[in-house]
Write a protein that holds these residues in place. Structure first.
Motif, PDB file in Angstrom:
ATOM      1  N   LEU A   1       0.935  -1.072   0.006  1.00 46.37           N
ATOM      2  CA  LEU A   1       0.044   0.004   0.014  1.00 46.37           C
ATOM      3  C   LEU A   1       0.907   1.370  -0.035  1.00 46.37           C
ATOM      4  N   LEU A   2       2.049   1.437   0.782  1.00 47.21           N
ATOM      5  CA  LEU A   2       2.737   2.378   0.830  1.00 47.21           C
ATOM      6  C   LEU A   2       3.446   2.481  -0.589  1.00 47.21           C
ATOM      7  N   MET A   3       3.912   1.648  -1.463  1.00 45.06           N
ATOM      8  CA  MET A   3       4.639   1.783  -2.639  1.00 45.06           C
ATOM      9  C   MET A   3       3.381   2.057  -3.725  1.00 45.06           C
ATOM     10  N   LEU A   4       2.041   1.699  -3.645  1.00 50.54           N
ATOM     11  CA  LEU A   4       1.313   2.091  -4.343  1.00 50.54           C
ATOM     12  C   LEU A   4       0.894   3.663  -4.221  1.00 50.54           C
TER      13      LEU A   4
ATOM     14  N   LYS B   1      11.737   3.648 -16.621  1.00 55.72           N
ATOM     15  CA  LYS B   1      11.856   2.482 -16.131  1.00 55.72           C
ATOM     16  C   LYS B   1      12.590   1.258 -16.624  1.00 55.72           C
ATOM     17  N   THR B   2      13.433   1.846 -17.626  1.00 58.30           N
ATOM     18  CA  THR B   2      14.509   0.991 -18.235  1.00 58.30           C
ATOM     19  C   THR B   2      15.978   0.989 -17.204  1.00 58.30           C
ATOM     20  N   GLU B   3      15.630   1.567 -16.166  1.00 59.64           N
ATOM     21  CA  GLU B   3      16.821   2.087 -15.364  1.00 59.64           C
ATOM     22  C   GLU B   3      17.294   0.572 -14.734  1.00 59.64           C
ATOM     23  N   PRO B   4      16.267  -0.387 -14.235  1.00 57.54           N
ATOM     24  CA  PRO B   4      16.832  -1.716 -13.507  1.00 57.54           C
ATOM     25  C   PRO B   4      17.570  -2.651 -14.684  1.00 57.54           C
ATOM     26  N   ILE B   5      17.103  -2.265 -16.037  1.00 56.37           N
ATOM     27  CA  ILE B   5      17.940  -3.048 -17.115  1.00 56.37           C
ATOM     28  C   ILE B   5      19.431  -2.657 -17.279  1.00 56.37           C
TER      29      ILE B   5
ATOM     30  N   TYR C   1       9.075  -2.085   5.384  1.00 52.67           N
ATOM     31  CA  TYR C   1       7.859  -3.066   5.473  1.00 52.67           C
ATOM     32  C   TYR C   1       7.832  -4.398   4.647  1.00 52.67           C
ATOM     33  N   ALA C   2       8.250  -4.403   3.527  1.00 53.49           N
ATOM     34  CA  ALA C   2       8.152  -5.494   2.590  1.00 53.49           C
ATOM     35  C   ALA C   2       9.588  -5.687   1.758  1.00 53.49           C
ATOM     36  N   GLN C   3       9.635  -6.836   1.424  1.00 51.99           N
ATOM     37  CA  GLN C   3      10.862  -7.268   0.646  1.00 51.99           C
ATOM     38  C   GLN C   3      11.257  -6.378  -0.547  1.00 51.99           C
ATOM     39  N   ALA C   4      12.196  -6.224  -0.784  1.00 55.36           N
ATOM     40  CA  ALA C   4      12.613  -5.272  -1.867  1.00 55.36           C
ATOM     41  C   ALA C   4      12.239  -5.867  -3.244  1.00 55.36           C
ATOM     42  N   GLY C   5      12.157  -7.167  -3.534  1.00 53.55           N
ATOM     43  CA  GLY C   5      11.678  -7.613  -4.924  1.00 53.55           C
ATOM     44  C   GLY C   5      10.227  -7.148  -4.887  1.00 53.55           C
ATOM     45  N   LEU C   6       9.361  -7.400  -4.102  1.00 56.18           N
ATOM     46  CA  LEU C   6       8.002  -7.113  -4.118  1.00 56.18           C
ATOM     47  C   LEU C   6       7.893  -5.674  -4.365  1.00 56.18           C
ATOM     48  N   VAL C   7       8.417  -5.057  -3.453  1.00 59.86           N
ATOM     49  CA  VAL C   7       8.267  -3.563  -3.565  1.00 59.86           C
ATOM     50  C   VAL C   7       8.750  -2.868  -5.031  1.00 59.86           C
ATOM     51  N   SER C   8       9.613  -3.583  -5.506  1.00 55.40           N
ATOM     52  CA  SER C   8      10.235  -2.849  -6.772  1.00 55.40           C
ATOM     53  C   SER C   8       8.998  -3.430  -7.956  1.00 55.40           C
ATOM     54  N   THR C   9       8.412  -4.402  -7.581  1.00 52.88           N
ATOM     55  CA  THR C   9       7.485  -4.995  -8.745  1.00 52.88           C
ATOM     56  C   THR C   9       6.207  -4.026  -8.680  1.00 52.88           C
TER      57      THR C   9
ATOM     58  N   LEU D   1      13.636  -8.844 -13.185  1.00 55.19           N
ATOM     59  CA  LEU D   1      15.269  -8.414 -12.628  1.00 55.19           C
ATOM     60  C   LEU D   1      15.104  -8.318 -11.169  1.00 55.19           C
ATOM     61  N   SER D   2      13.685  -7.709 -10.790  1.00 52.92           N
ATOM     62  CA  SER D   2      13.453  -7.827  -9.482  1.00 52.92           C
ATOM     63  C   SER D   2      13.210  -8.925  -8.477  1.00 52.92           C
TER      64      SER D   2
END
Length: 295
Positions: A16-19, A106-110, A245-253, A292-293
């Motif tokens: 919810l915070l990431m949204l 959003k190509t930044e992670p690539i 609060y949440a795992q980085a991979g999930l938040v990144s997604t 990638l996340s």
């Protein structure tokens, strides 16, 4: 400033915070788009950072930073590169739709994955390699295989952001997060001032993204400036708390929801509906980032 113990995990709250962060980042883009009608993208960059500089300075006065130090040149590099990335980003916002601008960003992670391979020596798993291929395919599809100035600016935003974020990884153990942000804000305010002065005497098609003269804000411009800076600050706060609060991979997604929010705001501001080709390219880029996340 409230600090959250790192051991606390609340996945639902993190999402919810990431949204919320994505919503405010998209709102920042919308206000920047409104401002681009009366001033150049360089000045928009200046106001975005000037307001942020005031906000971050207030937090530092309230709660002083604690730095180990030792990486001044890397800190300066991060500030300069981050400021230039913001210049290309706001130029893209002024020249194209919000959805296209944010997808390119959003190509930044690539690029981060590629830079981590060559600069940090990190090994890439097969999933990461596949994600990079999918991501660059998405860029090619979205640009319709054209390499014009606008597409280059979009890609440069992703590349420069990746370069900035990669440098941050080496700064974490040496500087308070707010010190790194302060460096970015300082250069993001100072560099546009120099560029706006230079624009009074010099013009260049090649550096169109970095040269536009100062135009005194009038009327509603001040409202958009304050709202843009405030929305950006809120987005940063919510994003930081989401990672607690949440795992980085999930938040990144979940952060890719900014593409949806930006598209909605863009349409409300008069952007044309995305074409099938653009949607296809965007899906591939987003899919690449998600892979990638979790790689």
């Amino acid at each position: 400033m409230n600090f959250i113990p790192k051991h606390i995990t609340d996945t639902r709250r993190g999402i919810l915070l990431m949204l919320a962060a994505s919503f405010f980042f998209a709102l920042t883009m919308a206000f920047a788009k409104l401002l681009s009608g009366s001033m150049g993208s360089v000045e928009v960059t200046f106001w975005r950072n000037a307001v942020g500089l005031i906000i971050i300075s207030v937090t530092i006065v309230h709660t002083p930073v604690h730095n180990i130090g030792g990486r001044p040149y890397t800190l300066i590099f991060r500030g300069v590169i981050g400021a230039v990335a913001l210049l290309t980003f706001f130029y893209s916002i002024s020249a194209t739709s919000l959805s296209a601008a944010i997808v390119y960003a959003k190509t930044e992670p690539i690029f981060t994955a590629v830079l981590a391979l060559f600069l940090l020596g990190e090994k890439l798993k097969f999933r990461a390699v596949l994600a990079i291929i999918i991501g660059f395919t998405g860029v090619a599809v979205m640009s319709n295989m054209k390499i014009d100035y606008l597409h280059v600016m979009g890609i440069m935003t992703g590349f420069l952001s990746a370069l900035a974020y990669t440098s941050v990884r080496s700064l974490k153990a040496h500087y308070d997060t707010r010190t790194v942000v302060l460096s970015f804000m300082l250069f993001g305010t100072f560099i546009p001032v120099i560029l706006m002065i230079a624009a009074e005497f010099y013009t260049s098609e090649l550096f169109a993204f970095a040269l536009s003269p100062f135009v005194a804000p009038e009327g509603s411009d001040w409202v958009w400036i304050i709202l843009m800076g405030s929305a950006a600050a809120l987005g940063q706060i919510y994003m930081t708390r989401a990672y607690f609060y949440a795992q980085a991979g999930l938040v990144s997604t979940v952060s890719y929801s900014v593409v949806l929010f930006a598209s909605i705001f863009g349409i409300l501001l008069g952007d044309q509906l995305p074409t099938l080709i653009m949607i296809t390219g965007a899906i591939l880029i987003v899919l690449s980032g998600i892979l990638l996340s979790i790689a």
